[in-house]
Design a protein around this motif. Structure first.
Motif, PDB file in Angstrom:
ATOM      1  N   ASP A 200       0.839  -1.192   0.000  1.00  0.00           N
ATOM      2  CA  ASP A 200       0.000   0.000   0.000  1.00  0.00           C
ATOM      3  C   ASP A 200       0.875   1.243   0.000  1.00  0.00           C
ATOM      4  OD1 ASP A 200      -1.860   1.932   0.236  1.00  0.00           O
ATOM      5  OD2 ASP A 200      -2.658   1.264   2.174  1.00  0.00           O
ATOM      6  N   ALA A 201       0.603   2.173  -0.880  1.00  0.00           N
ATOM      7  CA  ALA A 201       1.449   3.374  -0.984  1.00  0.00           C
ATOM      8  C   ALA A 201       1.407   4.210   0.273  1.00  0.00           C
ATOM      9  CB  ALA A 201       1.010   4.211  -2.190  1.00  0.00           C
ATOM     10  N   ASN A 202       0.316   4.080   1.041  1.00  0.00           N
ATOM     11  CA  ASN A 202       0.201   4.876   2.249  1.00  0.00           C
ATOM     12  C   ASN A 202       0.878   4.240   3.446  1.00  0.00           C
ATOM     13  OD1 ASN A 202      -1.372   6.817   0.934  1.00  0.00           O
ATOM     14  ND2 ASN A 202      -3.225   5.584   1.219  1.00  0.00           N
ATOM     15  N   ALA A 203       1.349   2.971   3.316  1.00  0.00           N
ATOM     16  CA  ALA A 203       1.933   2.274   4.459  1.00  0.00           C
ATOM     17  C   ALA A 203       3.337   2.761   4.759  1.00  0.00           C
ATOM     18  CB  ALA A 203       1.946   0.771   4.203  1.00  0.00           C
ATOM     19  N   VAL A 204       4.087   3.157   3.755  1.00  0.00           N
ATOM     20  CA  VAL A 204       5.453   3.620   3.957  1.00  0.00           C
ATOM     21  C   VAL A 204       5.626   4.947   3.234  1.00  0.00           C
ATOM     22  CG1 VAL A 204       6.408   1.302   4.207  1.00  0.00           C
ATOM     23  CG2 VAL A 204       6.263   2.317   1.942  1.00  0.00           C
ATOM     24  N   PRO A 205       6.565   5.772   3.659  1.00  0.00           N
ATOM     25  CA  PRO A 205       6.806   7.047   2.964  1.00  0.00           C
ATOM     26  C   PRO A 205       7.339   6.827   1.560  1.00  0.00           C
ATOM     27  CG  PRO A 205       7.763   7.038   5.176  1.00  0.00           C
ATOM     28  CD  PRO A 205       7.350   5.639   4.885  1.00  0.00           C
ATOM     29  N   ARG A 206       7.318   7.886   0.796  1.00  0.00           N
ATOM     30  CA  ARG A 206       7.809   7.797  -0.585  1.00  0.00           C
ATOM     31  C   ARG A 206       9.313   7.553  -0.617  1.00  0.00           C
ATOM     32  NH1 ARG A 206       6.990  12.511  -5.189  1.00  0.00           N
ATOM     33  NH2 ARG A 206       8.030  11.400  -6.916  1.00  0.00           N
ATOM     34  N   HIS A 207      10.029   8.220   0.276  1.00  0.00           N
ATOM     35  CA  HIS A 207      11.474   8.038   0.385  1.00  0.00           C
ATOM     36  C   HIS A 207      11.759   7.365   1.724  1.00  0.00           C
ATOM     37  CE1 HIS A 207      12.778  10.531  -3.075  1.00  0.00           C
ATOM     38  NE2 HIS A 207      11.650  11.182  -2.831  1.00  0.00           N
ATOM     39  N   ILE A 208      12.404   6.222   1.685  1.00  0.00           N
ATOM     40  CA  ILE A 208      12.740   5.518   2.915  1.00  0.00           C
ATOM     41  C   ILE A 208      14.145   4.950   2.782  1.00  0.00           C
ATOM     42  CG2 ILE A 208      11.628   3.408   2.093  1.00  0.00           C
ATOM     43  CD1 ILE A 208      10.959   2.780   5.007  1.00  0.00           C
ATOM     44  N   SER A 209      14.942   5.165   3.818  1.00  0.00           N
ATOM     45  CA  SER A 209      16.333   4.714   3.786  1.00  0.00           C
ATOM     46  C   SER A 209      16.406   3.239   4.167  1.00  0.00           C
ATOM     47  CB  SER A 209      17.172   5.546   4.762  1.00  0.00           C
ATOM     48  OG  SER A 209      18.449   4.968   4.945  1.00  0.00           O
ATOM     49  N   PRO A 210      17.134   2.432   3.425  1.00  0.00           N
ATOM     50  CA  PRO A 210      17.276   1.018   3.796  1.00  0.00           C
ATOM     51  C   PRO A 210      18.139   0.809   5.034  1.00  0.00           C
ATOM     52  CG  PRO A 210      18.609   1.526   1.863  1.00  0.00           C
ATOM     53  CD  PRO A 210      17.795   2.738   2.146  1.00  0.00           C
ATOM     54  N   THR A 211      18.954   1.785   5.413  1.00  0.00           N
ATOM     55  CA  THR A 211      19.801   1.641   6.601  1.00  0.00           C
ATOM     56  C   THR A 211      19.171   2.238   7.851  1.00  0.00           C
ATOM     57  OG1 THR A 211      20.967   3.686   5.995  1.00  0.00           O
ATOM     58  CG2 THR A 211      21.941   1.597   5.274  1.00  0.00           C
ATOM     59  N   ASP A 212      18.359   3.279   7.695  1.00  0.00           N
ATOM     60  CA  ASP A 212      17.686   3.900   8.842  1.00  0.00           C
ATOM     61  C   ASP A 212      16.276   4.306   8.405  1.00  0.00           C
ATOM     62  OD1 ASP A 212      16.954   5.097  11.162  1.00  0.00           O
ATOM     63  OD2 ASP A 212      18.644   6.477  11.275  1.00  0.00           O
ATOM     64  N   PRO A 213      15.349   3.349   8.392  1.00  0.00           N
ATOM     65  CA  PRO A 213      14.012   3.631   7.838  1.00  0.00           C
ATOM     66  C   PRO A 213      13.224   4.680   8.607  1.00  0.00           C
ATOM     67  CG  PRO A 213      14.394   1.259   8.107  1.00  0.00           C
ATOM     68  CD  PRO A 213      15.486   1.954   8.831  1.00  0.00           C
ATOM     69  N   ALA A 214      13.487   4.862   9.898  1.00  0.00           N
ATOM     70  CA  ALA A 214      12.717   5.820  10.685  1.00  0.00           C
ATOM     71  C   ALA A 214      13.088   7.259  10.375  1.00  0.00           C
ATOM     72  CB  ALA A 214      12.908   5.537  12.177  1.00  0.00           C
ATOM     73  N   ALA A 215      14.254   7.484   9.772  1.00  0.00           N
ATOM     74  CA  ALA A 215      14.664   8.844   9.410  1.00  0.00           C
ATOM     75  C   ALA A 215      13.746   9.377   8.316  1.00  0.00           C
ATOM     76  CB  ALA A 215      16.113   8.861   8.945  1.00  0.00           C
ATOM     77  N   TYR A 216      13.480  10.683   8.367  1.00  0.00           N
ATOM     78  CA  TYR A 216      12.518  11.287   7.440  1.00  0.00           C
ATOM     79  C   TYR A 216      13.253  12.067   6.359  1.00  0.00           C
ATOM     80  CZ  TYR A 216       7.979  13.146   6.044  1.00  0.00           C
ATOM     81  OH  TYR A 216       6.838  13.446   5.341  1.00  0.00           O
ATOM     82  N   TRP A 217      12.775  11.929   5.125  1.00  0.00           N
ATOM     83  CA  TRP A 217      13.353  12.622   3.980  1.00  0.00           C
ATOM     84  C   TRP A 217      12.866  14.071   3.983  1.00  0.00           C
ATOM     85  CZ3 TRP A 217      17.019  11.683   0.479  1.00  0.00           C
ATOM     86  CH2 TRP A 217      17.015  12.364  -0.733  1.00  0.00           C
ATOM     87  N   THR A 218      13.773  15.022   4.106  1.00  0.00           N
ATOM     88  CA  THR A 218      13.375  16.413   4.262  1.00  0.00           C
ATOM     89  C   THR A 218      14.317  17.341   3.511  1.00  0.00           C
ATOM     90  OG1 THR A 218      12.963  18.181   5.877  1.00  0.00           O
ATOM     91  CG2 THR A 218      14.711  16.631   6.396  1.00  0.00           C
ATOM     92  N   ALA A 219      13.755  18.447   3.077  1.00  0.00           N
ATOM     93  CA  ALA A 219      14.547  19.526   2.467  1.00  0.00           C
ATOM     94  C   ALA A 219      14.259  20.832   3.187  1.00  0.00           C
ATOM     95  CB  ALA A 219      14.225  19.649   0.980  1.00  0.00           C
ATOM     96  N   ALA A 220      13.937  20.734   4.483  1.00  0.00           N
ATOM     97  CA  ALA A 220      13.550  21.907   5.261  1.00  0.00           C
ATOM     98  C   ALA A 220      14.669  22.924   5.393  1.00  0.00           C
ATOM     99  CB  ALA A 220      13.084  21.478   6.651  1.00  0.00           C
ATOM    100  N   SER A 221      15.913  22.493   5.267  1.00  0.00           N
ATOM    101  CA  SER A 221      17.041  23.412   5.419  1.00  0.00           C
ATOM    102  C   SER A 221      17.228  24.327   4.213  1.00  0.00           C
ATOM    103  CB  SER A 221      18.331  22.627   5.663  1.00  0.00           C
ATOM    104  OG  SER A 221      18.596  21.753   4.568  1.00  0.00           O
ATOM    105  N   GLY A 222      16.493  24.056   3.137  1.00  0.00           N
ATOM    106  CA  GLY A 222      16.588  24.906   1.958  1.00  0.00           C
ATOM    107  C   GLY A 222      17.551  24.396   0.903  1.00  0.00           C
ATOM    108  N   GLY A 223      18.345  23.369   1.220  1.00  0.00           N
ATOM    109  CA  GLY A 223      19.279  22.801   0.264  1.00  0.00           C
ATOM    110  C   GLY A 223      18.787  21.470  -0.253  1.00  0.00           C
ATOM    111  N   PRO A 224      19.703  20.609  -0.710  1.00  0.00           N
ATOM    112  CA  PRO A 224      19.308  19.271  -1.164  1.00  0.00           C
ATOM    113  C   PRO A 224      18.681  18.470  -0.030  1.00  0.00           C
ATOM    114  CG  PRO A 224      21.548  19.819  -1.865  1.00  0.00           C
ATOM    115  CD  PRO A 224      21.137  20.876  -0.901  1.00  0.00           C
ATOM    116  N   ALA A 225      17.708  17.643  -0.357  1.00  0.00           N
ATOM    117  CA  ALA A 225      17.017  16.837   0.649  1.00  0.00           C
ATOM    118  C   ALA A 225      17.934  15.755   1.204  1.00  0.00           C
ATOM    119  CB  ALA A 225      15.765  16.212   0.042  1.00  0.00           C
TER     120      ALA A 225
END
Length: 471
Positions: A200-225
Motif C-alpha cells: 500500500d502506498a500509504n503504508a510507507v513514505p515515498r522516500h525511505i532509507s534502507p539503513t535507517d528507515p525511521a529517518a525522514y526525507w526532508t529539504a527543510a534546510s533549503g538545500g538538497p534533501a
C-alpha cells in the motif's frame, strides 16, 4: 656545552592527578554538578549477582559526558583521549595505571542495559534536578523549538514498498530496521496481511532509507534533501536550562505533537508547569493552541497559524463579526452566516474532519448584495470555516498585542542559541547511531552535557570562560 636529557628509571613515583588538572578547567565545573550516586541502584536489577564484575556504569557515563562536552564524536577516539588526557582520567576517576574500557563496551551496554532501563533519561533528569536545586529553573516560562539533525544514512539510498515488505520475511535485519517495523505494528499501520499492507502506498513514505528507515526525507534546510531526525527542546527561559528533549523524525506534525509529550512529562515527573509557552508560528496550530488554553491553562505566546487572509482583494474572515450569543458570523452588510440552515432528523455537530464548522450565508442575501463581487465572486454564497479552537486562537491573538509577548519573542532566541552550540561546539550536526532510539540516546546525552556546561558557566564562571576561550 650542549646538554642531553637522560632517562633514569625510578623505583617510586609520587604523582597526584588532582594537582595536574587546571583549576579553571571546564571538567572541574562539570564534575562539581554531576552526581551519579544513584545510577548503580537504578541499573541494579539488570545486573547478575554472580559472575565476573562488569565495567562500572558510572565510568561509562562519565566518559560519554566527556565526549559530548568536548565534541568527541567517535567512541573509539574517546577511549584514546581518555587514555592519554590527565584531566579526562581525573574526571573518570581513573588512575595512571587503570585501563580504559574498550569502545565496544559502549555499544553493548547502550543496546542492552542502558536502553532497557532508560538510563540516559535517568541521568538527564538527575542533572536537571540539580539545576533546579541550584535555582536555575524558575518554571514561569518555557520555550519550544526543534532543530534538524542529519541521520547516518546515505541520501542516495532509497527502498521501495516491495523491498520494505520483504524486510519482515528476512531472518537477519539491522536493529534500525527491526525498530522501524515494530513501530509500524504499534501504530497499527501494518495489517494482518503484512505483505499486502506493505504494498500500500500509504503504508510507507515515498522516500525511505534502507539503513535507517525511521529517518525522514526532508529539504527543510533549503538545500538538497536528506534523511534526518529532529531534536525537540523544551527550555526554561530563566537561564536557558533544557527541561526536556524528545527525538522525532524530521516532520513538522510530529515536532509539534512532541510539545504535548514533553509538557505532560515535565509536569508528571518534575512537578513543573509553566504559565506561558513561547514558540514560533509552527506551534500556532489550532489543536495545539486549544490544548494549551483549554486543557493546560498555559498562555500561548505563539503567533497564530492563520491562512484565512485572502490575496485576491476579497473580504477576509477578519472582516466578519462573530456573534457568540447567536452562534453566527455577521458580514459587513449585516447578513448572518449560520451553520444550521438545514434541519436534520438526527442532530449533528457540523464539525468537519479538519476540525472546523462551516458557516454559510443565505444564497438570497448574497444574490442581492452590492458587495458580492468583493466577497464571493466565484461562488453563489459566502462560506466561512471556523475552527472549533477559535476561542483559543483569539486568546493567542490578544496576547500578541501585549508588551509581555514582545519580551517573549526576544527570550525565544535562547533555544536557538542552544541549537547553534549543539552543532558548532558539540559537533552534533550528524548522528552516529541509527533508529529513533539511537537518536533519542544521542539527544539526551547532548542535552545533559549542555545543562552541565550551563551550570559550570553560571555557577563557576572562571572554568567555563577559560574553556570558551580555547574554543
Amino acid at each position: 656545552m650542549m646538554g642531553q636529557a637522560t632517562v633514569q628509571d625510578q623505583l617510586f613515583y609520587a604523582f597526584n592527578l588532582e594537582d595536574h588538572v587546571p583549576r579553571d578547567h571546564l571538567l572541574r565545573g562539570v564534575d562539581r554538578f554531576l552526581d551519579l550516586g544513584e545510577l548503580r541502584q537504578h541499573l541494579a536489577p539488570l545486573y547478575s549477582h554472580t559472575g565476573r564484575p562488569s565495567i562500572d556504569p558510572e565510568l561509562m557515563i562519565r566518559m560519554l559526558v566527556i565526549g559530548y562536552c568536548m565534541g568527541i564524536r567517535s567512541e573509539r577516539r574517546l577511549c584514546e583521549e581518555v587514555h592519554l588526557n590527565l584531566a579526562y582520567r581525573w574526571f573518570c576517576r581513573l588512575g595512571l595505571e587503570d585501563r580504559v574500557p574498550d569502545h565496544s563496551t559502549f555499544s553493548k551496554n547502550r543496546h542492552g542495559r542502558f536502553r532497557q532501563s532508560d538510563a540516559f533519561r535517568f541521568v538527564f533528569e538527575t542533572v536537571l534536578r540539580r539545576c533546579m536545586s541550584e535555582g536555575l529553573v524558575q518554571g514561569e516560562g518555557f520555550a519550544i523549538d526543534a532543530s534538524i539533525i542529519k541521520a547516518d544514512a546515505n541520501r542516495a539510498g532509497k527502498a521501495s514498498s516491495s523491498e520494505v515488505a520483504h524486510w519482515r520475511q528476512e531472518a537477519q535485519c539491522s536493529r534500525a530496521v527491526r525498530e522501524y517495523l515494530e513501530a509500524l505494528e504499534t501504530a497499527n499501520l501494518v495489517a494482518d496481511d503484512a505483505t499486502e499492507a506493505m504494498h500500500d502506498a500509504n503504508a510507507v513514505p515515498r522516500h525511505i532509507s534502507p539503513t535507517d528507515p525511521a529517518a525522514y526525507w526532508t529539504a527543510a534546510s533549503g538545500g538538497p534533501a536528506f534523511y534526518a531526525y529532529s531534536t525537540n527542546y523544551l527550555i526554561d527561559l530563566s537561564a536557558g536550562i533544557i527541561v526536556d528533549v524528545e527525538a522525532t523524525p524530521a516532520h513538522r506534525t510530529q515536532e509539534v505533537e512532541s510539545t504535548r509529550t514533553m509538557i505532560d512529562r515535565v509536569e508528571q515527573r518534575l512537578d513543573l508547569k509553566p504559565q506561558r509557552l513561547v514558540g514560533d508560528t509552527a506551534y500556532g496550530t489550532a489543536p495545539l493552541l486549544g490544548w494549551l488554553v483549554q486543557n493546560k491553562q498555559i498562555e500561548p505566546h505563539v503567533p497564530v497559524w492563520d491562512k484565512t487572509a485572502r490575496k485576491d482583494g476579497s473580504l477576509s474572515i477578519s472582516e466578519f463579526q462573530w456573534a457568540p450569543e447567536r452562534n453566527e458570523h455577521v458580514c459587513p452588510e449585516g447578513h448572518a452566516l449560520r451553520n444550521d440552515r438545514r434541519q436534520f432528523a438526527t442532530p449533528r455537530t457540523h464539525i468537519t474532519k479538519a476540525g472546523t464548522v462551516i458557516f454559510r450565508a443565505s444564497q438570497a442575501d448574497c444574490a442581492r448584495c452590492a458587495r458580492k463581487e468583493h466577497c464571493c465572486p466565484n461562488t453563489q454564497m459566502r462560506k466561512i470555516a471556523r475552527s472549533v479552537h477559535e476561542e483559543s486562537r483569539d486568546v493567542a491573538r490578544s496576547i500578541a498585542l501585549t508588551p509581555a509577548y514582545s519580551q517573549s519573542r526576544k527570550q525565544r532566541k535562547k533555544v536557538e542559541v542552544l541549537f547553534a552550540h549543539l552543532k558548532r561546539i558539540m559537533k552534533l550536526d550528524r548522528l552516529r547511531l541509527r533508529g529513533l532510539s539511537g537518536a533519542r540516546d544521542e539527544f539526551l546525552l547532548a542535552a545533559t552535557a549542555q545543562n552541565l556546561r550551563r551550570m559550570a558557566k553560571w555557577l563557576m564562571p572562571s572554568a567555563a570562560d577559560a574553556q570558551l576561550k580555547v574554543e
